[in-house]
Design an enzyme around this catalytic site. Structure first.
Site, PDB file in Angstrom:
ATOM      1  N   ASN A 141     -10.423  -0.262   0.374  1.00  0.00           N
ATOM      2  CA  ASN A 141      -8.959  -0.074   0.281  1.00  0.00           C
ATOM      3  C   ASN A 141      -8.382  -0.030  -0.796  1.00  0.00           C
ATOM      4  O   ASN A 141      -7.993  -2.381  -1.202  1.00  0.00           O
ATOM      5  CB  ASN A 141      -8.546  -0.662   1.153  1.00  0.00           C
ATOM      6  CG  ASN A 141      -6.848  -0.916   1.654  1.00  0.00           C
ATOM      7  OD1 ASN A 141      -5.768  -0.662   0.999  1.00  0.00           O
ATOM      8  ND2 ASN A 141      -6.502  -1.579   3.500  1.00  0.00           N
ATOM      9  N   CYS A 182       0.857  -0.962   0.135  1.00  0.00           N
ATOM     10  CA  CYS A 182      -0.029  -0.078  -0.109  1.00  0.00           C
ATOM     11  C   CYS A 182       0.886   1.638   0.296  1.00  0.00           C
ATOM     12  O   CYS A 182       0.588   1.950   0.015  1.00  0.00           O
ATOM     13  CB  CYS A 182      -1.142  -0.042   1.174  1.00  0.00           C
ATOM     14  SG  CYS A 182      -1.950  -1.467   1.267  1.00  0.00           S
ATOM     15  N   HIS A 221      -3.329   7.405   2.706  1.00  0.00           N
ATOM     16  CA  HIS A 221      -3.682   6.039   1.908  1.00  0.00           C
ATOM     17  C   HIS A 221      -5.532   5.846   3.039  1.00  0.00           C
ATOM     18  O   HIS A 221      -5.641   5.855   3.753  1.00  0.00           O
ATOM     19  CB  HIS A 221      -2.663   4.664   3.093  1.00  0.00           C
ATOM     20  CG  HIS A 221      -3.772   2.908   2.323  1.00  0.00           C
ATOM     21  ND1 HIS A 221      -3.853   3.024   1.090  1.00  0.00           N
ATOM     22  CD2 HIS A 221      -3.279   2.005   3.529  1.00  0.00           C
ATOM     23  CE1 HIS A 221      -3.988   1.610   1.356  1.00  0.00           C
ATOM     24  NE2 HIS A 221      -2.953   1.141   3.271  1.00  0.00           N
TER      25      HIS A 221
HETATM   26  O1  UT7 Z   1      -4.404  -1.624   3.893  1.00  0.00           O
HETATM   27  C1  UT7 Z   1      -2.548  -1.626   4.628  1.00  0.00           C
HETATM   28  C2  UT7 Z   1      -3.093  -3.132   5.484  1.00  0.00           C
HETATM   29  N1  UT7 Z   1      -4.764  -2.832   6.546  1.00  0.00           N
HETATM   30  C3  UT7 Z   1      -5.419  -2.325   7.181  1.00  0.00           C
HETATM   31  O2  UT7 Z   1      -4.857  -1.353   7.106  1.00  0.00           O
HETATM   32  C4  UT7 Z   1      -5.875  -3.121   7.728  1.00  0.00           C
HETATM   33  C5  UT7 Z   1      -6.051  -3.117   9.227  1.00  0.00           C
HETATM   34  N2  UT7 Z   1      -7.174  -3.458  10.076  1.00  0.00           N
HETATM   35  C6  UT7 Z   1      -8.435  -3.159   9.777  1.00  0.00           C
HETATM   36  O3  UT7 Z   1      -8.844  -2.274   8.954  1.00  0.00           O
HETATM   37  C7  UT7 Z   1      -9.465  -4.035  11.091  1.00  0.00           C
HETATM   38  O4  UT7 Z   1      -8.402  -4.851  12.086  1.00  0.00           O
HETATM   39  C8  UT7 Z   1     -10.499  -4.812  10.093  1.00  0.00           C
HETATM   40  C9  UT7 Z   1     -11.517  -4.263   9.024  1.00  0.00           C
HETATM   41  C10 UT7 Z   1      -9.802  -5.596   9.054  1.00  0.00           C
HETATM   42  C11 UT7 Z   1     -11.066  -5.473  11.301  1.00  0.00           C
HETATM   43  O5  UT7 Z   1     -12.020  -5.015  11.560  1.00  0.00           O
HETATM   44  P1  UT7 Z   1     -11.210  -5.176  13.197  1.00  0.00           P
HETATM   45  O6  UT7 Z   1     -13.055  -3.892  14.322  1.00  0.00           O
HETATM   46  O7  UT7 Z   1     -10.450  -4.970  13.772  1.00  0.00           O
HETATM   47  O8  UT7 Z   1     -12.467  -6.731  13.723  1.00  0.00           O
HETATM   48  P2  UT7 Z   1     -11.874  -7.951  14.480  1.00  0.00           P
HETATM   49  O9  UT7 Z   1     -10.317  -8.735  13.295  1.00  0.00           O
HETATM   50  O10 UT7 Z   1     -11.143  -7.525  16.367  1.00  0.00           O
HETATM   51  O11 UT7 Z   1     -13.130  -8.800  14.829  1.00  0.00           O
HETATM   52  C12 UT7 Z   1     -13.881  -8.423  15.661  1.00  0.00           C
HETATM   53  C13 UT7 Z   1     -15.313  -9.130  15.075  1.00  0.00           C
HETATM   54  C14 UT7 Z   1     -14.520 -10.531  15.714  1.00  0.00           C
HETATM   55  O12 UT7 Z   1     -15.933 -11.376  16.131  1.00  0.00           O
HETATM   56  P3  UT7 Z   1     -15.383 -12.056  18.197  1.00  0.00           P
HETATM   57  O13 UT7 Z   1     -14.210 -12.601  18.178  1.00  0.00           O
HETATM   58  O14 UT7 Z   1     -15.752 -10.122  18.741  1.00  0.00           O
HETATM   59  O15 UT7 Z   1     -17.141 -12.565  18.511  1.00  0.00           O
HETATM   60  C15 UT7 Z   1     -14.517 -11.412  13.971  1.00  0.00           C
HETATM   61  O16 UT7 Z   1     -14.991 -12.291  14.213  1.00  0.00           O
HETATM   62  O17 UT7 Z   1     -16.320  -9.221  14.604  1.00  0.00           O
HETATM   63  C16 UT7 Z   1     -16.553 -10.614  13.977  1.00  0.00           C
HETATM   64  N3  UT7 Z   1     -15.801 -10.486  11.835  1.00  0.00           N
HETATM   65  C17 UT7 Z   1     -16.766 -10.464  11.476  1.00  0.00           C
HETATM   66  N4  UT7 Z   1     -18.230  -9.866  11.764  1.00  0.00           N
HETATM   67  C18 UT7 Z   1     -18.914  -9.849  10.758  1.00  0.00           C
HETATM   68  C19 UT7 Z   1     -14.623 -10.160  11.641  1.00  0.00           C
HETATM   69  N5  UT7 Z   1     -14.760  -9.526  10.349  1.00  0.00           N
HETATM   70  C20 UT7 Z   1     -16.118  -9.915  10.362  1.00  0.00           C
HETATM   71  C21 UT7 Z   1     -17.194  -9.529   9.376  1.00  0.00           C
HETATM   72  N6  UT7 Z   1     -18.518  -9.330   9.687  1.00  0.00           N
HETATM   73  N7  UT7 Z   1     -16.364  -8.935   7.821  1.00  0.00           N
END
Ligand code: UT7
Length: 331
Positions: A288, A117, A258
């Site tokens: 993204n 990125c 970004h």
């Molecule tokens: O571009 C360069 C690099 N990339 C980035 O900058 C990405 C940085 N990270 C992010 O944008 C975020 O971490 C994500 C958008 C990828 C994920 O969001 P998050 O708030 O960090 O979610 P999480 O992984 O902490 O998951 C929270 C909860 C989990 O459930 P529990 O364990 O709390 O019950 C996941 O299983 O949300 C659940 N979850 C989802 N639920 C519905 C994870 N993905 C999804 C989904 N839909 N797509």
């Protein structure tokens, strides 16, 4: 003699096919509300494998062609093409060489750059440095990724985040050395590569990730860790750029960030105290787009007349590697 580097033209491209959060929720255990709340994304543009025969190459070429039109010059005037991507179609030749053919030059130096990125900002910084030495005079920089091609759409955590898109710039030598990059930073922390990677073979998968259900050849990410890294890095590079140039928030007309996740950008807005009207966000429309995103934002602002000659603009990106890059550009 040191030269300056002038932004002569800007362009961008995205596939016609739009995939909404509702479309993804038809096959994935996710919802429009969750995706909007956690990322700010409403839709993304993805290449259509059924009807799209141009792929990543067509997107990148389209963005550069628009930048050349904007600059009012033919592709034959380019003497260097830098194409930043993690999704180039072949590893040999580079997409940059094939873009060169498509825009009508068989003499320009051409290479692909892989900094995920951060690639477009790496490309701008390298182009500026090479123009300043007098070695190159007209450089096309393209950031383009088609991450839809390397997303596992049977898994919800990574695939909801990414879209396909490209941004490009034509940079030209200027007699005035005060034009161009007045500050630049590029860095990488290779100890963190395991947070965001795309293994092709089983043996490339680290021990801790052996049970990851995401298919080989597709992007894997520790979203939470990358998120933390991004929030910290965004703040550090922006504050360092302002400290080193002596420019304050009021002196910078736009912060071109970004589009990783709207929450990451919002955190920078709040922690550094950036005026929201100086931080354009288009992740809602494109998702993204990795190396495409900074150029897509730049093009939106350029076409809207929000970036003018004499302005100082800051570009900031971070991504796989983990890499980061920033610059302050006098337009
Ligand atoms: O571009 C360069 C690099 N990339 C980035 O900058 C990405 C940085 N990270 C992010 O944008 C975020 O971490 C994500 C958008 C990828 C994920 O969001 P998050 O708030 O960090 O979610 P999480 O992984 O902490 O998951 C929270 C909860 C989990 O459930 P529990 O364990 O709390 O019950 C996941 O299983 O949300 C659940 N979850 C989802 N639920 C519905 C994870 N993905 C999804 C989904 N839909 N797509």
């Amino acid at each position: 003699m040191t030269y300056g580097a002038r932004i002569a033209g800007v362009g961008s491209a995205a596939p016609a096919r739009v995939v909404t959060n509702y479309d993804l929720a038809e096959t994935l255990d996710t919802s429009h509300e969750w995706i909007v709340q956690r990322t700010g994304i409403h839709r993304r543009h993805l290449l259509d494998p059924e009807t799209e025969n141009e792929g990543e190459l067509g997107l990148a070429t389209g963005a550069l062609q628009r930048a050349l039109e904007d600059a009012g010059i033919p592709g034959s005037e380019l003497d260097l093409i830098i194409h930043a991507s993690v999704t180039s179609e072949m590893s040999c030749p580079s997409n940059a060489c094939r873009i060169a053919e498509a825009v009508g030059t068989n003499t320009a130096a051409a290479f692909d750059l892989l900094a995920a990125c951060s690639g477009f900002v790496y490309g701008m910084n390298i182009a500026d440095s090479l123009i300043r030495t007098g070695r190159f005079s007209t450089v096309g920089v393209i950031g383009c990724d088609a991450l839809g091609n390397v997303s596992d759409f049977t898994e919800r955590t990574v695939s909801i985040l990414f879209g396909d898109g490209a941004g490009a710039m034509v940079l030209r030598r200027d007699e005035d050395p005060s034009i161009g990059c007045v500050h630049q930073e590029m860095g990488a922390d290779g100890t963190k590569w395991r947070m965001l990677y795309m293994p092709r073979r089983e043996r490339e998968v680290p021990e801790f990730d052996r049970d990851n259900p995401i298919k080989l050849g597709c992007l894997r990410m520790n979203g939470r860790e990358v998120f933390k890294f991004a929030v910290t890095k965004f703040r550090k590079v922006i504050e360092r750029a302002m400290a080193e140039t002596g420019l304050g928030v009021d002196d910078i007309s736009q912060f071109v960030c970004h589009q990783s996740n709207a929450r990451i950008i919002d955190s920078a807005i709040q922690k550094i105290g950036l005026p929201p009207e100086k931080v354009h966000i288009n992740i809602n429309e494109y998702g993204n787009t990795s190396a495409g995103s900074v150029g897509l934002v730049f093009d939106d602002l350029w076409r809207a007349g929000k970036i003018k000659r004499g302005d100082h603009v800051m570009c900031v990106a971070f991504g796989g590697g983990l890499t980061w890059a920033a610059n302050v550009w006098k337009v």
